[in-house]
Design an enzyme around this catalytic site. Structure first.
Site, PDB file in Angstrom:
ATOM      1  N   THR A   1       0.825  -1.202   0.000  1.00  0.00           N
ATOM      2  CA  THR A   1       0.000   0.000   0.000  1.00  0.00           C
ATOM      3  C   THR A   1       0.859   1.252   0.000  1.00  0.00           C
ATOM      4  O   THR A   1       2.073   1.185   0.181  1.00  0.00           O
ATOM      5  CB  THR A   1      -0.934   0.019   1.229  1.00  0.00           C
ATOM      6  OG1 THR A   1      -2.008   0.898   0.954  1.00  0.00           O
ATOM      7  CG2 THR A   1      -0.225   0.451   2.482  1.00  0.00           C
TER       8      THR A   1
ATOM      9  N   LYS B   1      -8.082   2.089   3.552  1.00  0.00           N
ATOM     10  CA  LYS B   1      -6.988   2.073   4.515  1.00  0.00           C
ATOM     11  C   LYS B   1      -6.804   3.418   5.203  1.00  0.00           C
ATOM     12  O   LYS B   1      -5.836   3.629   5.918  1.00  0.00           O
ATOM     13  CB  LYS B   1      -5.708   1.648   3.820  1.00  0.00           C
ATOM     14  CG  LYS B   1      -5.817   0.268   3.201  1.00  0.00           C
ATOM     15  CD  LYS B   1      -4.569  -0.077   2.452  1.00  0.00           C
ATOM     16  CE  LYS B   1      -4.928  -0.800   1.189  1.00  0.00           C
ATOM     17  NZ  LYS B   1      -3.853  -0.814   0.239  1.00  0.00           N
TER      18      LYS B   1
ATOM     19  N   GLY C   1      -4.352   6.551   8.715  1.00  0.00           N
ATOM     20  CA  GLY C   1      -4.110   5.703   7.564  1.00  0.00           C
ATOM     21  C   GLY C   1      -3.110   4.637   7.966  1.00  0.00           C
ATOM     22  O   GLY C   1      -2.240   4.893   8.797  1.00  0.00           O
TER      23      GLY C   1
ATOM     24  N   SER D   1       4.734   0.609   0.750  1.00  0.00           N
ATOM     25  CA  SER D   1       5.665   0.235  -0.321  1.00  0.00           C
ATOM     26  C   SER D   1       5.909   1.352  -1.317  1.00  0.00           C
ATOM     27  O   SER D   1       6.993   1.460  -1.870  1.00  0.00           O
ATOM     28  CB  SER D   1       5.150  -1.007  -1.043  1.00  0.00           C
ATOM     29  OG  SER D   1       3.864  -0.760  -1.566  1.00  0.00           O
TER      30      SER D   1
ATOM     31  N   ALA E   1       1.444   5.402  -7.723  1.00  0.00           N
ATOM     32  CA  ALA E   1       0.727   4.289  -8.367  1.00  0.00           C
ATOM     33  C   ALA E   1       1.323   3.944  -9.726  1.00  0.00           C
ATOM     34  O   ALA E   1       1.275   2.788 -10.149  1.00  0.00           O
ATOM     35  CB  ALA E   1      -0.753   4.634  -8.510  1.00  0.00           C
TER      36      ALA E   1
ATOM     37  N   CYS F   1       4.955   2.114  -8.304  1.00  0.00           N
ATOM     38  CA  CYS F   1       4.931   0.985  -7.366  1.00  0.00           C
ATOM     39  C   CYS F   1       3.854  -0.024  -7.760  1.00  0.00           C
ATOM     40  O   CYS F   1       2.675   0.321  -7.808  1.00  0.00           O
ATOM     41  CB  CYS F   1       4.675   1.485  -5.942  1.00  0.00           C
ATOM     42  SG  CYS F   1       4.579   0.160  -4.724  1.00  0.00           S
TER      43      CYS F   1
ATOM     44  N   THR G   1       0.737  -0.507  -5.414  1.00  0.00           N
ATOM     45  CA  THR G   1      -0.098   0.673  -5.182  1.00  0.00           C
ATOM     46  C   THR G   1      -0.983   0.886  -6.392  1.00  0.00           C
ATOM     47  O   THR G   1      -0.519   0.805  -7.522  1.00  0.00           O
ATOM     48  CB  THR G   1       0.801   1.922  -4.971  1.00  0.00           C
ATOM     49  OG1 THR G   1       1.688   1.671  -3.881  1.00  0.00           O
ATOM     50  CG2 THR G   1      -0.020   3.157  -4.692  1.00  0.00           C
TER      51      THR G   1
END
Length: 187
Positions: free
Chosen positions: A12, A44, A58, A137, A168, A171, A174
């Site tokens: 995440t 999250k 979070g 991550s 995003a 990674c 993500t």
């Protein structure tokens, strides 16, 4: 350590941005088990309201572990209403010294609209420099992107959303399905 040693740490990205009297916490929705995406729309980022005092949190890492920590944080906030720093330090102390909690693999970003903290299992309660915190991550990607945008005229939410989009794109753990919560300092 390889990725399989701590699979919960690779799943995440959460970012907290404080700017213009507001704090925004944003998190992606991807839940991964190894190299497989299990869910793409997880929440999250959550708003807690112990005793009528709003806090946004979070989490990154193992979901079950994070929920345990969120419950503990809520209890600490109920015991010390309006004192996020004290509740966070108390949680970090428990996390570091309690044998059960020591095994939890998660991290938290928490804010009450004034203060912004990262809480870790190493007993750390960190207040970020430059009004940006990121975990998970894709955290370093989001952090770098957000720091590069802090001097622009973008709002806290715009910075958080743009930084998450960059993370995003980079990674694989993500995604771009965000949960975003905004909070202002309470009187």
């Amino acid at each position: 350590m390889d990725q399989n040693s701590f699979p919960g740490w690779h799943g995440t990205t959460i970012i907290g941005v404080r700017k213009g009297g507001r704090v925004v916490v944003a998190g992606d929705g991807q839940v991964s088990l190894g190299q497989t995406v299990i869910k793409g729309t997880a929440r999250k980022v959550r708003r807690l309201s112990p005793g009528g005092f709003d806090v946004v949190a979070g989490f990154a890492g193992s979901t079950a572990d994070a929920f345990t920590l969120l419950e503990r944080l809520e209890a600490k906030l109920e015991a010390t209403p309006g004192q996020l720093q004290r509740a966070s330090v108390d949680l970090a102390k428990d996390w570091r010294t309690d044998k059960y909690l020591q095994k939890l693999e998660a991290m938290l970003i928490v804010t009450d609209g004034s203060e912004l903290f990262v809480i870790t299992g190493a007993g750390d309660v960190l207040e970020p420099e430059h009004d940006v915190a990121a975990i998970g991550s894709g955290g370093n990607y989001a952090l770098a992107a957000a720091r590069g945008m802090m001097e622009t005229d973008r709002s806290a939410e715009e910075v958080a959303r743009a930084a998450m989009a960059i993370a995003a794109d980079i990674c694989v753990y993500t995604n771009g399905k965000l949960t975003v919560e905004e909070i202002e300092a309470q009187a």
